[in-house]
Design an enzyme around this catalytic site. Structure first.
Site, short mmCIF file in Angstrom:
data_model
loop_
_atom_site.label_atom_id
_atom_site.label_comp_id
_atom_site.label_asym_id
_atom_site.label_seq_id
_atom_site.Cartn_x
_atom_site.Cartn_y
_atom_site.Cartn_z
N GLU A 122 77.90 1.17 43.64
CA GLU A 122 77.86 0.57 44.74
C GLU A 122 79.21 -0.05 45.18
O GLU A 122 79.53 -0.16 46.51
CB GLU A 122 76.96 -0.60 44.63
CG GLU A 122 76.73 -1.44 45.86
CD GLU A 122 75.64 -2.40 45.68
OE1 GLU A 122 75.70 -3.67 46.56
OE2 GLU A 122 75.04 -2.50 44.83
N ARG A 200 70.23 -13.70 42.09
CA ARG A 200 68.99 -13.11 42.06
C ARG A 200 68.22 -13.45 40.51
O ARG A 200 67.15 -13.47 40.61
CB ARG A 200 69.01 -11.73 42.14
CG ARG A 200 67.68 -10.74 42.18
CD ARG A 200 67.86 -9.28 42.63
NE ARG A 200 67.91 -8.95 44.09
CZ ARG A 200 67.06 -8.82 44.83
NH1 ARG A 200 65.86 -8.80 44.35
NH2 ARG A 200 67.31 -8.62 46.40
N GLU A 589 63.44 -0.82 42.58
CA GLU A 589 63.91 -1.86 41.67
C GLU A 589 62.52 -2.48 40.77
O GLU A 589 62.63 -2.73 39.85
CB GLU A 589 64.69 -2.82 42.08
CG GLU A 589 66.05 -2.27 42.21
CD GLU A 589 66.96 -3.32 42.86
OE1 GLU A 589 68.07 -3.69 42.49
OE2 GLU A 589 66.66 -3.40 43.98
#
Length: 651
Positions: A122, A200, A589
């Protein structure tokens, strides 16, 4: 260079979370990141029981099949074409343009496909593209960089190791009253994506449980090692694991079966999370009950109990673990997608969108969306590649959002073309073929190209004001695992796994089931097998800061021998999701954390083996060494190992 005199001071290396805590070495906000609900002091007064503990979750190597690689091809007038193995073409061209001192419009990144990414490509992939581009510009010839596996592992970063300190209050009947948690992540030397990873983790500290009073405080630790980065789950699995460690501790303190405690505290429709988001279309109870039924959990639990009574050195455990995973980029601006659709005069359709293909089946789903919207067979639709000169300003293929944002962008582009063709279709009659329609449209000078764009509505949490919806929606699931542990060696075998996953109205059930299988296996590696060993205070025999497990010889991922003997996957029926394309749900995910059921099944087996009953320490990954040392039998006692022994690890 000989004229330069370097003056420096040698400082103590910060190589672990504990080192960073002592040095107060933080990245981002120095006071940390905080989520709260209710009042912890009120909860402490109301709770009949309180337990405290620590849970460590180790890092994880991405171990994609194809290592980091990029090829830079120079053109005229400062142009540069990058063919990269990256999840993030947009950041790639920004970084290359910055290093070459040219406008972004002179750089194009193309991605045909990747041999796996899992988050590791990423941001960390852009370094190799920039290096190749600088060399290519200087030499005026193509330059390719492909890393060896050991170099890739040593330089490109892994999943963040986490340490969680929890304090939980509850009543004698098992109802939770408060949870006070401090999370610490090992970020490495720079921020990279470590702050949103921590966000998160904090968002998922409640898993699926209603807790009236919550305080979750997260700190991003700066350490002298390669910068750690995104990995499937993006901090969510670590936060969820700390929550489940606390639930396991509560259950053992009360002498209550874990599944009973978990079920009584499940969220209900309409309740709010600890960051204030209302849970709508909450299917966690349905997934829990269906998994319990399909797995024959109660009967298997009784059989395991009988097996344990009859066997001294082999023990069985069974665990039922739920999950809730928020779907959205936690950075609001990234929740957008684009697409470009061309229809050629023979009726064939070329689709380009902002997502990249890395084996997850994204292109297949996008072809299905386009074919359905245009009313043509899927074999008439083709996706050649992802390219920044076709669809600019793309978000990375990450956060399980790619089908949602790119699917809607493709759908909207196709809608525009369908709308233009509607009068002509009406004029030509119902029996007109697609090829005839397009051929006629071309001669009627109807535009057969369209650009689609989609932004996710109602999303974006602000940590400063502690307001706003964190996610577009949540994906839910439950998994049951039964394991058998060899107490003498610490080895374990997974006898069976049953999974029920809410994927909404699946765009492609075969792909989604494959994603569940893959995510579960990768999560199984995270929690039981895969261990990163760094040169830190717990491993002083290594050179400080070096990665010992830098190749397949020392770092082991799950193999054919490690997967469950029996694995049953069911997609929850009649659970449409109004927030995504064709009522589907994200799948990349959310299933990964369900592999924690293997970890807690192992812990159940160890609980049956241990002479000392009650709560005990077991950090992740639950390797054979940790399992053996947690067995608490005559062998560990002979070695002077205490019942609350905690094995070393690189956290």
């Amino acid at each position: 260079a000989r004229k330069v005199k370097i003056e420096y001071k040698r400082k103590p290396a910060v190589l672990s979370i504990d080192d960073a805590i002592k040095a107060k070495a933080w990245l981002g906000e120095q006071e940390g990141y905080l989520l709260t609900r209710g009042d912890i002091k009120t909860g402490e007064k109301a709770a009949e029981h309180v337990v405290e503990g620590v849970m460590n979750v180790g890092g994880q190597e991405h171990f994609y099949l194809e290592t980091q690689g990029s090829e830079a091809i120079p053109g005229e007038n400062g142009e540069m074409t990058i063919i990269a193995s990256t999840q993030n073409p947009n950041t790639t061209i920004e970084c290359v343009a910055h290093n070459l001192h040219v406008p972004i419009h002179k750089v194009v990144c193309k991605v045909k496909r990747m041999g796996g990414g899992f988050g590791g490509k990423e941001t960390r992939s852009v370094n190799y593209s920039a290096a190749a581009a600088i060399a290519a510009a200087h030499l005026n010839r193509p330059v390719r960089i492909i890393t060896d596996r050991n170099v890739d592992m040593q330089t490109s970063g892994q999943r963040h190791a986490f340490k969680g300190f929890y304090k939980v209050g509850f009543n004698s009947d098992g109802k939770l009253v408060f949870m006070d948690v401090k999370l610490y992540s090992n970020a490495g030397w720079c921020q990279d994506l470590s702050i949103p990873v921590m966000h998160r983790g904090l968002f998922h500290i409640d898993n699926v449980y209603w807790i009236p009073h919550v305080r979750a405080h997260g700190f991003v630790c700066k350490t002298n090692m390669p910068s750690h980065t995104a990995f499937r789950g993006f901090g969510g699995p670590q936060g969820l694991m700390v929550c489940e460690a606390a639930m396991d501790h509560v259950a053992r303190h009360l002498g209550m079966p874990g599944h009973v405690l978990r079920e009584m505290n499940l969220y209900k429709e309409g309740q709010k999370t600890h960051f204030g988001q209302v849970l709508s279309n909450c299917t966690v109870k349905r997934a829990w009950e269906e998994c319990q039924k399909r797995s024959d959990f109660i009967a298997k639990r009784e059989k395991a109990k009988k097996f344990n009574e009859e066997n001294r050195w082999r023990k069985r455990g069974i665990a039922l673990i739920p999950t809730k995973f928020g779907i959205a980029f936690t950075a609001k601006f990234m929740n957008q997608g684009g697409a470009l659709v061309h229809i050629y005069t023979d009726g064939s359709v070329l689709v380009t969108h902002g997502g990249t293909e890395m084996g997850q089946g994204l292109h297949t789903k996008m072809i299905q969306v386009a074919a359905g919207a245009l009313g043509v067979p899927v074999d008439m639709v083709y996706i050649a590649e992802t390219a920044t000169d076709k669809v600019p300003n793309t978000s990375p293929t990450a956060a399980s959002m790619s089908s949602d944002i790119n699917g809607m962008a493709v759908f909207r582009a196709c809608e525009q073309i369908t709308k233009r063709l509607k009068p002509l279709r009406k004029e030509m009659g119902k029996n007109v073929t697609w090829k005839e329609l397009i051929h006629k449209a071309y001669f009627e000078r109807i535009n057969l190209s369209a650009q689609g764009f989609y932004k996710v509505p109602d999303v974006g949490y602000d940590f400063k004001t502690q307001s706003g919806p964190g996610f577009s929606y949540f994906s839910y699931g439950t998994a049951c695992a039964e394991v058998e542990v060899d107490v003498l060696t610490g080895d374990h075998q997974i006898l069976s796994v049953d999974i029920v996953m809410d994927v909404g109205n699946s765009l492609n059930p075969a792909i989604d089931i494959g994603q569940i299988e893959g995510a579960f296996t990768q999560g199984m590696g995270l929690f039981t097998i895969e261990e990163l060993v760094w040169g830190d205070s717990d491993h002083s025999w290594l050179r400080p800061g070096t990665l010992f497990t830098s190749g397949p010889g020392a770092y082991k991922i799950p193999s054919f021998n490690d997967v469950p003997l029996e694995m049953n996957i069911s997609l929850l029926k009649n659970a449409p999701n109004p927030k995504a394309i064709h009522s589907s749900k994200a799948i990349g995910e959310p299933p990964l954390f369900l592999a924690a059921c293997v970890f807690y099944a192992i812990k159940e087996a160890l609980g049956a083996a241990r002479e000392e009953k009650g709560a005990f320490n077991l950090d992740a990954p639950a390797t054979v060494e940790r399992i053996r040392m947690a067995s608490n039998d005559f062998l560990t006692k002979a070695l002077g190992v205490k019942p609350n022994f905690r094995a070393r690890g690189s956290w």
